[in-house]
Design a protein around this motif. Structure first.
Motif, mmCIF file in Angstrom:
data_model
loop_
_atom_site.group_PDB
_atom_site.id
_atom_site.type_symbol
_atom_site.label_atom_id
_atom_site.label_comp_id
_atom_site.label_asym_id
_atom_site.label_seq_id
_atom_site.Cartn_x
_atom_site.Cartn_y
_atom_site.Cartn_z
ATOM 1 N N VAL A 1 0.869 -1.189 0.000
ATOM 2 C CA VAL A 1 0.000 0.000 0.000
ATOM 3 C C VAL A 1 0.900 1.231 0.000
ATOM 4 C CG1 VAL A 1 -1.806 1.254 1.251
ATOM 5 C CG2 VAL A 1 -1.743 -1.255 1.331
ATOM 6 N N GLY A 2 0.657 2.141 -0.941
ATOM 7 C CA GLY A 2 1.457 3.367 -0.992
ATOM 8 C C GLY A 2 0.981 4.400 0.019
ATOM 9 N N GLU A 3 1.825 5.357 0.300
ATOM 10 C CA GLU A 3 1.504 6.429 1.257
ATOM 11 C C GLU A 3 0.238 7.181 0.871
ATOM 12 O OE1 GLU A 3 4.420 5.786 0.016
ATOM 13 O OE2 GLU A 3 5.929 5.795 1.603
ATOM 14 N N GLU A 4 -0.038 7.237 -0.458
ATOM 15 C CA GLU A 4 -1.230 7.967 -0.933
ATOM 16 C C GLU A 4 -2.369 7.004 -1.255
ATOM 17 O OE1 GLU A 4 0.171 5.966 -2.879
ATOM 18 O OE2 GLU A 4 1.493 7.219 -4.094
ATOM 19 N N GLY A 5 -2.206 5.718 -0.928
ATOM 20 C CA GLY A 5 -3.290 4.745 -1.088
ATOM 21 C C GLY A 5 -3.239 3.937 -2.370
ATOM 22 N N HIS A 6 -2.110 3.979 -3.103
ATOM 23 C CA HIS A 6 -2.081 3.143 -4.312
ATOM 24 C C HIS A 6 -1.873 1.678 -3.938
ATOM 25 C CE1 HIS A 6 2.476 3.286 -4.365
ATOM 26 N NE2 HIS A 6 2.323 2.116 -4.943
ATOM 27 N N TRP B 1 -4.525 -9.960 0.149
ATOM 28 C CA TRP B 1 -3.833 -9.558 1.381
ATOM 29 C C TRP B 1 -3.147 -8.224 1.133
ATOM 30 C CZ3 TRP B 1 -0.588 -14.527 2.892
ATOM 31 C CH2 TRP B 1 -1.473 -15.613 3.059
ATOM 32 N N LEU B 2 -3.501 -7.239 1.922
ATOM 33 C CA LEU B 2 -2.831 -5.940 1.847
ATOM 34 C C LEU B 2 -1.860 -5.847 3.012
ATOM 35 C CD1 LEU B 2 -6.249 -5.185 1.297
ATOM 36 C CD2 LEU B 2 -4.929 -3.431 0.109
ATOM 37 N N VAL B 3 -0.607 -5.652 2.703
ATOM 38 C CA VAL B 3 0.436 -5.698 3.733
ATOM 39 C C VAL B 3 1.084 -4.321 3.812
ATOM 40 C CG1 VAL B 3 2.452 -6.953 4.574
ATOM 41 C CG2 VAL B 3 0.841 -8.090 3.029
ATOM 42 N N ALA B 4 1.093 -3.731 5.007
ATOM 43 C CA ALA B 4 1.658 -2.382 5.135
ATOM 44 C C ALA B 4 2.293 -2.196 6.498
ATOM 45 C CB ALA B 4 0.571 -1.333 4.916
ATOM 46 N N THR B 5 3.366 -1.435 6.497
ATOM 47 C CA THR B 5 4.062 -1.126 7.755
ATOM 48 C C THR B 5 4.446 0.351 7.762
ATOM 49 O OG1 THR B 5 6.211 -1.658 6.767
ATOM 50 C CG2 THR B 5 5.101 -3.419 7.980
ATOM 51 N N GLY B 6 4.569 0.882 8.953
ATOM 52 C CA GLY B 6 5.161 2.204 9.105
ATOM 53 C C GLY B 6 4.126 3.311 9.232
ATOM 54 N N ALA B 7 4.522 4.342 9.974
ATOM 55 C CA ALA B 7 3.618 5.461 10.247
ATOM 56 C C ALA B 7 3.232 6.204 8.965
ATOM 57 C CB ALA B 7 4.292 6.419 11.229
ATOM 58 N N ASP B 8 4.107 6.180 7.949
ATOM 59 C CA ASP B 8 3.771 6.910 6.717
ATOM 60 C C ASP B 8 2.643 6.244 5.931
ATOM 61 O OD1 ASP B 8 5.453 4.785 6.173
ATOM 62 O OD2 ASP B 8 6.639 5.845 4.666
ATOM 63 N N LYS B 9 2.247 5.037 6.320
ATOM 64 C CA LYS B 9 1.125 4.356 5.641
ATOM 65 C C LYS B 9 -0.183 4.495 6.430
ATOM 66 C CE LYS B 9 3.994 2.784 2.535
ATOM 67 N NZ LYS B 9 4.360 1.464 2.129
ATOM 68 N N ALA B 10 -0.107 5.065 7.643
ATOM 69 C CA ALA B 10 -1.285 5.047 8.523
ATOM 70 C C ALA B 10 -2.464 5.816 7.933
ATOM 71 C CB ALA B 10 -0.910 5.613 9.903
ATOM 72 N N GLY B 11 -2.206 6.967 7.324
ATOM 73 C CA GLY B 11 -3.297 7.768 6.758
ATOM 74 C C GLY B 11 -3.994 7.029 5.626
ATOM 75 N N ALA B 12 -3.201 6.429 4.729
ATOM 76 C CA ALA B 12 -3.777 5.700 3.591
ATOM 77 C C ALA B 12 -4.587 4.498 4.074
ATOM 78 C CB ALA B 12 -2.669 5.237 2.652
ATOM 79 N N VAL B 13 -4.056 3.792 5.067
ATOM 80 C CA VAL B 13 -4.767 2.617 5.593
ATOM 81 C C VAL B 13 -6.090 3.062 6.224
ATOM 82 C CG1 VAL B 13 -4.689 0.787 7.343
ATOM 83 C CG2 VAL B 13 -2.663 1.262 5.932
ATOM 84 N N LEU C 1 -1.023 -5.687 9.059
ATOM 85 C CA LEU C 1 -0.397 -4.397 9.373
ATOM 86 C C LEU C 1 0.525 -4.502 10.565
ATOM 87 C CD1 LEU C 1 -3.699 -2.298 9.265
ATOM 88 C CD2 LEU C 1 -2.049 -2.613 7.390
ATOM 89 N N ASP C 2 1.487 -3.570 10.635
ATOM 90 C CA ASP C 2 2.180 -3.403 11.915
ATOM 91 C C ASP C 2 1.467 -2.294 12.707
ATOM 92 O OD1 ASP C 2 3.048 -1.008 10.843
ATOM 93 O OD2 ASP C 2 5.171 -1.332 11.296
ATOM 94 N N GLY C 3 1.868 -2.135 13.950
ATOM 95 C CA GLY C 3 1.157 -1.208 14.828
ATOM 96 C C GLY C 3 1.158 0.215 14.292
ATOM 97 N N ALA C 4 2.274 0.643 13.692
ATOM 98 C CA ALA C 4 2.358 2.024 13.205
ATOM 99 C C ALA C 4 1.409 2.243 12.026
ATOM 100 C CB ALA C 4 3.796 2.330 12.798
ATOM 101 N N ALA C 5 1.342 1.292 11.104
ATOM 102 C CA ALA C 5 0.457 1.446 9.938
ATOM 103 C C ALA C 5 -1.012 1.366 10.355
ATOM 104 C CB ALA C 5 0.758 0.376 8.892
ATOM 105 N N ALA C 6 -1.277 0.711 11.501
ATOM 106 C CA ALA C 6 -2.664 0.529 11.962
ATOM 107 C C ALA C 6 -3.129 1.659 12.884
ATOM 108 C CB ALA C 6 -2.791 -0.811 12.699
ATOM 109 N N ALA C 7 -2.322 2.702 13.007
ATOM 110 C CA ALA C 7 -2.610 3.726 14.032
ATOM 111 C C ALA C 7 -3.992 4.354 13.869
ATOM 112 C CB ALA C 7 -1.528 4.807 13.991
ATOM 113 N N GLN C 8 -4.506 4.426 12.622
ATOM 114 C CA GLN C 8 -5.814 5.074 12.438
ATOM 115 C C GLN C 8 -6.936 4.055 12.215
ATOM 116 O OE1 GLN C 8 -5.661 8.403 9.673
ATOM 117 N NE2 GLN C 8 -3.580 8.913 10.320
#
Ligand SMILES: O=C1O[C@H](COP(=O)(O)O)[C@@H](O)[C@H](O)[C@H]1O
Length: 256
Positions: free
Chosen positions: A151-156, A201-213, A240-247
């Motif tokens: 998953v990209g930072e902008e949701g791609h 399966w959508l796999v994402a990590t990191g705080a920069d992915k939290a908004g898109a997720v 997800l990891d915890g940071a990507a799941a923040a929202q």
């Protein structure tokens, strides 16, 4: 179409082996049921970590890798072997260490391939390969047991970027010109093709992915946030990891 389930692991170091273990089991199950299995690979940093974790997974040799079909959800349209290509990265992290059937490794065409530097022709070629392998009597696509997406930072997802022509494309494979993320020229499965997979399966990590997720799991439309427009036929998993799941609200998370 399935509802989305969200599974959160604390950090990428836990997430990657957990996804790898899940993939190994899923492929074993598919082979037990159908004799063969198929997986659609993605690109990106966490995907490479997952592939490396599969390579060292204890269950790895329980899969008959010679009976796994490998596809790609998208590709950076560059010469074969370019280190930026998603298939180059997957081969280095995993495929080169497996006893595969090379006939079952369906990489997307490269810019120095049979169509030269023509991404439209290369996309059409990949659509034909998909069609040739499709189940008898089915439409354009073979069965995909698992289709993985970063998953990209902008949701791609794949190379379907927000508000791009690819986000509205109905053919299964499209050329992507002028991608906002380099390199600018790509080939991608489209959202209707992705949504034929049994499991996505959508796999994402990191705080920069939290908004898109967060946006993908809210009501944003697929043209605005393509990641929100994907659904597996039987299962849609957000890993997800915890940071990507923040929202992601607590009520949407699966208990573990
Ligand atoms: O360009 C791409 O980016 C995404 C995500 O990459 P990441 O490094 O931010 O995880 C990837 O899923 C896609 O396949 C790829 O072409």
């Amino acid at each position: 179409m399935s509802e989305a389930s969200v599974i959160v692991h604390a950090d990428p170091e836990l997430l990657a082996p957990a996804v790898a273990a899940r993939l190994v089991i899923r492929l074993i199950d598919a082979q037990a049921t159908r004799g063969v299995a198929s997986v659609v690979l993605t690109g990106g940093r966490i995907a490479s970590a997952v592939y490396s974790a599969v390579a060292t997974s204890p269950g790895r040799d329980a899969v008959d890798w010679s009976r796994v079909d490998f596809w790609w959800g998208d590709e950076r349209f560059l010469p074969a072997g370019d280190p930026q290509r998603n298939d180059t990265q997957a081969r280095a992290a995993l495929l080169d260490s497996l006893p595969l059937d090379p006939e079952r490794v369906h990489a997307m065409p490269a810019s120095d391939g049979p169509d030269g530097d023509d991404p439209e022709a290369a996309a059409a070629r990949y659509a034909r390969v998909l069609h040739e392998v499709a189940r008898p009597g089915s439409e354009a696509l073979p069965r995909f047991d698992v289709l993985m997406l970063g998953v990209g930072e902008e949701g791609h997802v794949a190379s379907v970027f927000p508000e791009s022509p690819a986000a509205r494309e109905t053919r299964p494979v499209t050329a992507v010109l002028g991608s906002p993320k380099p390199p600018p020229t790509r080939i991608s499965l489209t959202l209707p093709a992705i949504n034929t997979a049994e499991e996505v399966w959508l796999v994402a990590t990191g705080a920069d992915k939290a908004g898109a997720v967060g946006m993908a799991l809210s009501e944003s439309g697929p043209a605005r946030v393509p990641a929100g427009g994907v659904r597996g036929v039987g299962r849609t998993l957000w890993l997800l990891d915890g940071a990507a799941a923040a929202q992601v609200p607590q009520r949407m998370r699966s208990p573990r």
